[in-house]
Design an enzyme around this catalytic site. Structure first.
Site, PDB file in Angstrom:
ATOM      1  N   ARG A 986       0.562  -1.163   0.052  1.00 17.04           N
ATOM      2  CA  ARG A 986      -0.047   0.034  -0.067  1.00 17.04           C
ATOM      3  C   ARG A 986       0.850   1.210  -0.016  1.00 17.04           C
ATOM      4  O   ARG A 986       2.048   1.394   0.821  1.00 17.04           O
ATOM      5  CB  ARG A 986      -0.856  -0.020   1.297  1.00 17.04           C
ATOM      6  N   ARG A1055      -2.182   6.512   9.456  1.00 17.46           N
ATOM      7  CA  ARG A1055      -2.415   5.713   7.943  1.00 17.46           C
ATOM      8  C   ARG A1055      -2.250   7.204   7.075  1.00 17.46           C
ATOM      9  O   ARG A1055      -2.278   8.056   7.320  1.00 17.46           O
ATOM     10  CB  ARG A1055      -3.455   4.742   8.012  1.00 17.46           C
ATOM     11  N   LYS A1125      -4.180   1.393  14.659  1.00 12.06           N
ATOM     12  CA  LYS A1125      -4.029   2.361  13.527  1.00 12.06           C
ATOM     13  C   LYS A1125      -4.902   3.606  13.858  1.00 12.06           C
ATOM     14  O   LYS A1125      -6.007   3.664  14.688  1.00 12.06           O
ATOM     15  CB  LYS A1125      -4.489   1.831  12.288  1.00 12.06           C
ATOM     16  N   LYS A1127      -6.694   6.739  11.783  1.00  7.31           N
ATOM     17  CA  LYS A1127      -7.074   7.286  10.497  1.00  7.31           C
ATOM     18  C   LYS A1127      -7.713   8.518  10.573  1.00  7.31           C
ATOM     19  O   LYS A1127      -8.348   9.242  11.403  1.00  7.31           O
ATOM     20  CB  LYS A1127      -8.207   6.419   9.942  1.00  7.31           C
ATOM     21  N   CYS A1348     -14.741  -4.067  -0.704  1.00  7.18           N
ATOM     22  CA  CYS A1348     -12.982  -4.120  -0.358  1.00  7.18           C
ATOM     23  C   CYS A1348     -12.697  -5.414  -1.234  1.00  7.18           C
ATOM     24  O   CYS A1348     -13.332  -5.791  -2.012  1.00  7.18           O
ATOM     25  CB  CYS A1348     -13.203  -4.710   0.995  1.00  7.18           C
ATOM     26  N   CYS A1354      -7.228 -11.194   0.728  1.00  6.41           N
ATOM     27  CA  CYS A1354      -7.348 -10.954   1.781  1.00  6.41           C
ATOM     28  C   CYS A1354      -7.614 -12.079   2.911  1.00  6.41           C
ATOM     29  O   CYS A1354      -8.312 -12.969   2.809  1.00  6.41           O
ATOM     30  CB  CYS A1354      -8.582 -10.030   2.306  1.00  6.41           C
ATOM     31  N   CYS A1393     -15.644  -9.172   5.666  1.00  4.99           N
ATOM     32  CA  CYS A1393     -15.690  -9.506   6.863  1.00  4.99           C
ATOM     33  C   CYS A1393     -16.027  -8.310   7.629  1.00  4.99           C
ATOM     34  O   CYS A1393     -16.295  -7.201   6.902  1.00  4.99           O
ATOM     35  CB  CYS A1393     -13.964  -9.841   7.199  1.00  4.99           C
ATOM     36  N   CYS A1397     -13.515  -1.994   5.923  1.00  6.72           N
ATOM     37  CA  CYS A1397     -12.596  -1.491   5.086  1.00  6.72           C
ATOM     38  C   CYS A1397     -13.392  -0.726   4.233  1.00  6.72           C
ATOM     39  O   CYS A1397     -12.862   0.704   3.830  1.00  6.72           O
ATOM     40  CB  CYS A1397     -11.699  -2.524   4.277  1.00  6.72           C
TER      41      CYS A1397
END
Length: 1491
Positions: A986, A1055, A1125, A1127, A1348, A1354, A1393, A1397
């Protein structure tokens, strides 16, 4: 047995039912494999299979087998091969499939095979029957529904009695006929002794005792249709079917039918007056129409006294029986043959009739005048006119022979039996059109205009090759004319002369002729010479063509007959594309007996052909390169292309998964072979995939220039290049067994074997902890995965403990499935001496519906049950760990373990075991030496494609995720291979702004170091997939060379910073983007390790390309970095395309009345990650803390991050995000703590209003006059497909972009072409149109959707997402259009899931993966991204989701208020309750868990 109750209404159904009853195997030949509608005979066959109807001849306890085979897959060869396994085989087919199968039919004629043939429902070609007349079959024709049923039975009885093949053919009318009852089995018993066959009294192919010697009923009255008395005195006992002639045998069976049901059938029938002087013998589908028309003729009609003869037994032909039905009064006899294209002057039936008349010398003086006709298409409106014309011609003094009566063909071609190219297979033809454009010439195209020639002929390679040779001759003539014109100075213009000379020099290279040819044509048009005008008639040859013959893998079974051999052997410059559609999962059953040839190897052995093996769903780029190289190669080119499918309606996802399995296993290797010397320095053989099947490897090794090839071909380890057969698996199992034995030798105390099956790690950790404790108590304990244990040794174990978790809908985890399959299917496993215990891990609320409760801990329950059945003794009761208990599975586990120690007699033994605490993410970070870990050592380890688990966590901070291809994970495990590991990378790109040069760099990295695609993420940056370990460092280095990096694009740090795209306001976007970059740079980890690992040269010297100075500490983060994380997103009202409330920190830009940015409303505590059925986790929308001036925004973000660094939950990662920190202490307290760090207070929030959270598509012009285009990129995937070359198009646009033009990536995964100057606009628009990127004609639902990645990359995905959402939307769109909702926007998101995302909890409709094929359906968010949705139904499949959504959309269409969006309507209508706060997310759901 009582006769079955039911009716049939088509001749195909009647014949199909009889075929099923009289067969062990039925082959249903299909013109295609579309799922619906069911074609021809298949409907009845499917019904009988579904109803489990027992056959008459099938062995006791079995049912007839029915196989659907494509017409182009050599189905009649399958029939030949089936005869080696069974005795009674029948085939149902359309007549169009017969001519191509003559070589196989010649073999089948010698066996008791019955072929039921349906002539076209409209205008059949009866030459497809007459071409079979010399093969040895008995050919029987039926003329009605009743006859089709009776004669189908007669055909099977005749085949069984004589041991010879029978073809039963009939015309199937367009409309259904009056239904008749199912075949009467009691009547069948009167002519066919089933009991003798079933009891095994039948022997050989000519079955004795099957036909009843003496019928059990008295002779019935005879139905007579022609005034003759039937013969009731046939002595059936004297008919020896083994020695009798076929015609005699057929007549005998017909008489048996008469005795059984009272209906008489003869070889020929005569209809009409006994004194007629004119008769017509009709061999075609309109015979009954002629009879009906004559029967209803008036006295004045010229045909009122005409007789009609029909043929029931076409072969063997009986002169005696024909002459017997022709009245002596007949002076003129017309023979009407229904053929599409007559290839000889006299038709075969006409010759039969003439031969019969000439053989009867007794009537030599009275032989009638015989006139042949070609019977064309006649309908009910034209048959009277056609009949008049026939009679007028035949009664004239000089009748015209071969007169065509009716049209050459029907206007309405039968769609069921019309050959069409399967839709899926157009993927390759579209590629060819994209590459070669007007130069493309498909020599055997199905839709080519070859009047009168059947498609089955024009579509084969022989025909295509003939067409190429014909074109080649014409081109030679053109070359001669051009040379002559030059020699004679025939052109008036010297430029024309020069261009023609140049063309002649290049004429062997068709790829270079296009441009020169166009110039030649232009000059010829302006040249006034006579020769110039003549040459323009052949201008198509001047342009140069790329000639292709396209076919299927049906050509692979007989290379000589198919014509492929002729093409290869010719050495001509023609290209052949062969599409193989056999699915990988179905290869075993077919390949063993079908003897399919490897055309690629066959062609390479000739050493004159370019050969490539491609798979567009594996590598579009390799396929593209192969097509281009094939065109450039002078000589034959053979490309074998893989496109596996079971039905033509298979989704692209299914094709993709089958392709990946085939390529990865080596079953379908990707390669290119050029027989020319390697003048270019490239190898002759280029392997484009990792695995090479054995046959191909053997070929390379036996090449006579072995030494040269050896150095060009990679050396493959047996694990990679081998056949993936039993040898590897045996060695691995032996190794595991030896290690296991050695381990046992070194242990003391009673043995204990602990096996586990684990996906997430809990069961594995529990099993390993149990082993440590067991050893502390003196037990000889070993632990391993269930699949690593040899099941055959299970009976030798003394004490066995199994710990298993639950995957999906009650399935075993991946590393336990093989063990379970072996145990449950074992017939001889004796576990009488084994003591066992089982502990299971599950979630009683994961499947909340009552009917789904069976899935809870199903693996442990099943295993516990089967072990007991196999004789093992249970030591303790089954232990069930439940995630819903207060301490999860740990609530039940201690009690179970205590009972286990008691059962083993060691409960009072051993001291407290000093167990190492589990290694947490916090430990990994601290011990990683500032994110170095052992990544360098892992990259250098060539024994695996992975890195260690700890390094995988550390690598995330470097922007890299370790993944594997889950589509082929199980297959590789079965082959003894580790998963197909690769990395996702990424990119950190604040504000999502990319220069054209950076776009081109990412595009190139994706091609050369990734999987040829890249993804636009929901954080507005690039994501690369499929980067294998050895290419990871070069890829990251290349990203840095492009002045980008991957630092903290993943991991527990700040991020990539997301920012609104703002195409309508350039200045404001520029300012917001600068703040995004400032915040990102300020909060960036220093990460010396990043530069050490990725940005060094071969001498390990640091090369700082796009990073900062080398620093060996983290002033902001410390050694442990953040708990999770962080964001941050920046939004600009009125559009909220970044979903500003979904992030840890959200910044809402505030502008004054003059449009100038003044500051930001600060939002904190948003988060989308949850865990299914864990109600302590939930999504949350952020809380507004207040307003800050723009110059303070960077420090505000810093202080929020620092507070979270010090106060976030580092013990439970599920609660480590800022959202839980705020909810734990309250918003007011959190605001106060941040203000203390800032040294000033937040101001009151400023007013703002959002209108939507979707992108605004299309062109806009900003305040500077620059142009911006927001394009739709479905789910953010930038790739080339045969239908849509988006990746190539955007590459060309990037090359054309000038000045300050840039790409902006949006949070909804789309792309904005920005800052396009007015003078550059036409070229950009041209490229957009050329590559169809300007298409905005999508539904509102599709434009508002996102997904996603999920499968296959994934690691935490539970269901499909990116690959499936487009399919699901397609199933909704037509319904929405019916409701008038096609252009209405509904925000729909899908994830594999619950990690969130794509921010699914802020979608009006969301589908969140719960297991493969099952999703939680979420409803009720608003349209602007400020209200969370809520669970509507749990674990729904596709059908259920559609059934739930369609009525709701209909209600919305009918009941909504003006401007009311879908989510708001659902709230107002009471369908779902609003989620006003994240902590209430699980409350008041529409579907509560059922206890």
């Amino acid at each position: 047995m009582a006769p079955p109750i039911g009716f049939v209404s088509t001749r195909e159904d009647a014949a199909a039912r009889v075929a099923y009853l009289f067969s062990e195997t039925v082959l249903s030949v299909q013109p295609n494999l579309k799922a619906a509608p069911v074609v021809g005979f298949q409907h009845a066959l499917d019904r009988m299979v579904h109803d489990k109807v027992r056959g008459i001849v099938a062995k006791r306890g079995t049912f007839p087998s029915v196989y659907s085979v494509r017409y182009n897959a050599d189905p009649f060869l399958t029939a030949v091969e089936e005869l080696g396994k069974t005795t009674f085989v029948s085939i149902t087919a359309a007549s169009s499939t017969l001519p191509a199968a003559i070589t196989h039919l010649a073999k089948l004629a010698k066996f008791p095979v019955v072929v039921h043939v349906s002539m076209s429902r409209d205008f059949a070609d009866y030459s497809e029957i007459t071409c079979l007349r010399q093969l040895g079959f008995t050919l029987i024709q039926s003329f009605s529904l009743r006859e089709a049923q009776d004669l189908a039975i007669a055909s099977h009885v005749l085949a069984i009695r004589t041991g010879k093949g029978v073809i039963h053919f009939f015309h199937q009318p367009d409309c259904e006929e009056t239904p008749i009852p199912f075949e009467d089995v009691n009547q069948i018993d009167k002519i066919f002794d089933r009991k003798a066959l079933v009891n095994g009294e039948a022997e050989g192919s000519t079955v004795s005792g099957v036909v009843a010697e003496k019928p059990a009923v008295e002779e019935a009255a005879t139905e007579n249709t022609n005034g003759e008395q039937a013969n009731d005195t046939v002595d059936l006992t004297k008919v020896d079917y083994k020695t009798a002639g076929l015609f005699q045998a057929a007549e005998a069976v017909f008489d048996l039918m008469r005795l059984a049901n009272g209906r008489t059938y003869k070889a020929f029938d005569y209809h009409g007056a006994g004194s007629a002087d004119t008769a017509l013998l009709i061999f075609g589908s309109s015979a009954q129409n002629f009879i009906t028309t004559i029967d209803h003729a008036g006295r004045g009609d010229i045909y009122s006294k005409v007789g009609v003869i029909t043929v029931r037994i076409y072969r063997p032909w009986s002169t005696e029986k024909l002459l017997a039905v022709i009245p002596r009064s007949v002076k003129r006899l017309g023979v009407l043959e229904q053929v599409h294209r007559q290839t000889t002057k006299w038709g075969p039936v006409l010759l039969d009739v003439i031969s019969s008349l000439n053989n009867d010398l007794s009537i030599a003086a009275a032989i009638p005048v015989v006139v042949g006709y070609q019977l064309g298409y006649l309908n009910s409106k034209t048959i009277r006119q056609g009949l008049r014309g026939i009679i007028q011609n035949i009664q004239s003094e000089a009748p015209i022979q071969n007169l065509l009566v009716g049209c050459r063909a029907s206007h309405d071609v039968d769609p069921e039996y019309h050959l069409t190219l399967p839709e899926l297979e157009t993927a390759y033809s579209k590629m060819l059109y994209n590459i070669f454009g007007d130069r493309l010439s498909i020599l055997n195209a199905i839709d080519r205009d070859d009047t009168g020639i059947p498609q089955t002929i024009t579509s084969n390679p022989g025909y295509g090759f003939g067409a190429y040779l014909a074109k080649e001759e014409k081109k030679k003539e053109l070359v001669s004319k051009l040379q002559k014109a030059i020699n004679e100075n025939a052109f008036t213009n010297q430029e024309t002369n020069d261009l023609v000379s140049r063309w002649l020099l290049l004429n062997e290279d068709s790829s270079k002729l296009s441009e020169v040819g166009a110039e030649v044509i232009s000059k010829l048009e302006s040249d006034s010479s006579e020769i110039a005008s003549e040459l323009l008639n052949d201008q198509a040859f001047l342009l140069g063509t790329s000639s292709w013959i396209i076919g299927s893998d049906a050509w692979s079974y007989d290379l000589g007959t198919s014509g492929v051999h002729d093409v290869i052997a010719s050495g001509k410059n023609v290209n052949v594309l062969i599409i193989d559609s056999q699915p990988y999962t179905g290869r075993t059953a077919k390949d063993a007996s079908r003897r399919k040839k490897d055309i690629g190897l066959y062609a390479m052995n000739y050493s004159n052909s370019y050969v490539a093996s491609i798979a567009v769903y594996s590598s579009y780029t390799q396929a593209l390169q192969a097509f281009i190289e094939a065109d450039e190669f002078t000589g034959p080119s053979i490309i074998i292309a893989y496109l596996p499918y079971n039905e033509e309606t298979d989704s692209a996802l299914t094709v993709l998964q089958e392709t990946k399995k085939a390529v990865d296993s080596g079953y379908w290797p990707l390669y290119r072979w050029d027989p020319r010397p390697d003048e270019s320095g490239l190898p002759n053989f280029q392997l484009d995939s990792q695995a090479l099947k054995k046959e191909l490897k053997d070929f390379l090794e036996r090449e006579n220039h072995l030494s040269q090839v050896a150095r060009r071909v990679p050396v493959f380890d047996e694990n990679v290049a081998g056949s993936y057969g039993s040898k590897l698996r045996i060695q691995q199992r032996k190794k595991a067994k030896d290690a296991y034995s050695k381990l046992l030798e070194g242990l003391t105390g009673p043995p204990l074997t602990i096996l586990f099956a684990s996906d997430g790690g809990n069961a594995e950790n529990l099993a390993k902890r149990l082993q440590r404790r067991a050893k502390g108590r003196g037990l000889g304990a070993v632990v391993m995965a269930m699949d690593d244990f040899p099941v055959e040794d299970l009976g030798a174990e003394e004490n066995l403990v199994i710990v298993t978790s639950t995957a999906g809908q009650g399935k075993f985890p991946q590393n336990g499935r093989n063990f379970w399959d072996a145990v449950k299917s074992s017939a001889d496993l004796d576990l009488a001496s084994v003591n066992y215990a089982v502990f299971g891990l599950g979630d009683s609320h994961y499947w909340p519906r009552k009917q789904d409760k069976v899935y809870y801990n199903k693996p442990s329950k099943d295993l516990n049950h089967i072990l007991e059945i196999l004789g093992a003794k249970r030591m303790v009761e089954l232990g069930l760990g439940n995630d819903q208990d207060p301490d999860g599975y740990q609530s039940a586990y201690p009690v179970w373990e205590t009972e286990l120690w008691k059962a083993l007699g060691v409960d009072g033994i051993g001291a407290v075991i000093d167990e190492p605490p589990p290694l947490t993410n916090e430990d990994i970070k601290i011990q990683s030496n500032y994110l170095r870990g052992t990544i360098v050592e892992g990259l250098n380890d060539e024994s695996t494609g992975a890195i260690s688990a700890s390094d995988s966590q550390v690598a995330k901070f470097h922007g890299a995720y370790l993944q594997d291809d889950r589509d082929i994970r199980e297959q590789r495990k079965a082959n003894g291979l580790e998963p197909a590991y690769y990395f996702m990378i990424r990119v950190r790109m604040p504000a999502g702004v990319s220069t054209p040069a950076q776009w081109l760099a990412i595009d190139q990295i994706a091609d050369y170091k990734g999987n040829h695609t890249f993804k636009i993420t929901t954080r507005g940056t690039f994501q690369l997939h499929g980067v294998i370990k050895k290419k990871l460092k070069p890829a990251i280095k290349a990203i840095n060379v492009a002045l980008l990096d991957t630092i903290a694009a993943c991991g527990d740090a700040n991020r990539n910073l997301l920012c609104a795209g703002l195409p309508y306001n350039n200045a404001l976007h520029k300012e917001l983007a600068s703040y995004a970059r400032d915040i990102s740079e300020y909060l960036l980890p220093t990460m010396t390790a990043y530069h050490e690992i990725w940005l060094t040269d071969d001498n390990d010297e640091k090369k700082l390309v796009a990073g900062n100075a080398v620093v060996n500490f983290e002033p902001l983060y410390g050694a442990a970095y953040l708990p999770r994380k962080l964001k941050i997103a920046i939004a600009m009202p009125p559009y909220n395309e970044v979903d500003v409330f979904a992030h840890d920190v959200g910044l809402i830009a505030i502008v004054n009345e003059g449009g100038k940015l003044t500051g930001f409303n600060v939002v904190a505590g948003g988060g989308m990650g949850t865990t299914h059925n864990n109600k302590t986790t939930y999504p949350r929308t952020g809380s507004i803390l207040g307003y800050v001036k723009k110059e303070d925004v960077v420090v505000v973000c810093e202080k929020i991050m620092l507070f979270q660094r010090d106060n976030g939950d580092r013990k439970d990662r599920k609660h480590a995000r800022l959202q839980y920190t705020i909810d734990r202490m309250g918003v007011d307290v959190f605001r106060q703590k941040v203000e203390e760090l800032l040294g000033f207070k937040f101001e009151e929030e400023r007013a703002f209003r959002f209108e939507s959270n979707i992108d605004q598509f299309g062109w806009v012009k900003d305040e500077r006059g620059l142009n911006h285009f927001t394009m739709f990129v479905e789910n953010g995937r930038i790739e080339d497909t045969p239908e849509f070359r988006m990746k190539t198009g955007l590459r060309e646009i990037a090359l054309a972009m000038k000045a300050e033009a840039e790409f902006r990536l949006t949070g909804n995964q789309h792309v904005i072409l920005s800052n396009i100057a007015e003078e550059d606009l036409p070229e950009v628009k041209r490229l957009l149109a050329e590559y169809k990127i300007d298409n905005m004609q999508y539904s509102g639902l599709r434009l508002s959707s996102s997904a996603c990645v999920a499968f296959p990359t994934c690691g935490v995905a539970m269901a499909e997402s990116e690959r499936y959402l487009p399919i699901f939307i397609s199933k909704l769109e037509s319904y929405l259009e019916e409701l008038g909702l096609r252009h209405d926007s509904v925000v729909m998101r899908m994830t594999g899931c619950p990690n969130g995302c794509t921010r699914p909890w802020l979608a009006e409709v969301a589908m969140v993966g719960k297991a493969y094929g099952a999703y939680n359906l979420m409803l009720g968010s608003d349209y602007v991204g400020q209200r969370l949705n809520k669970l509507y139904r749990s674990a729904v499949n596709e059908e259920q989701a559609l059934q739930l959504l369609k009525p709701l959309f209909k209600r919305w269409a009918l009941e909504r208020e003006e401007g009311e969006h879908f989510g708001d309507f659902l709230i107002r209508a009471g369908v779902i309750k609003p989620t006003l706060d994240g902590k209430n997310f699980h409350d008041d759901v529409a579907e509560e868990d059922e206890e």
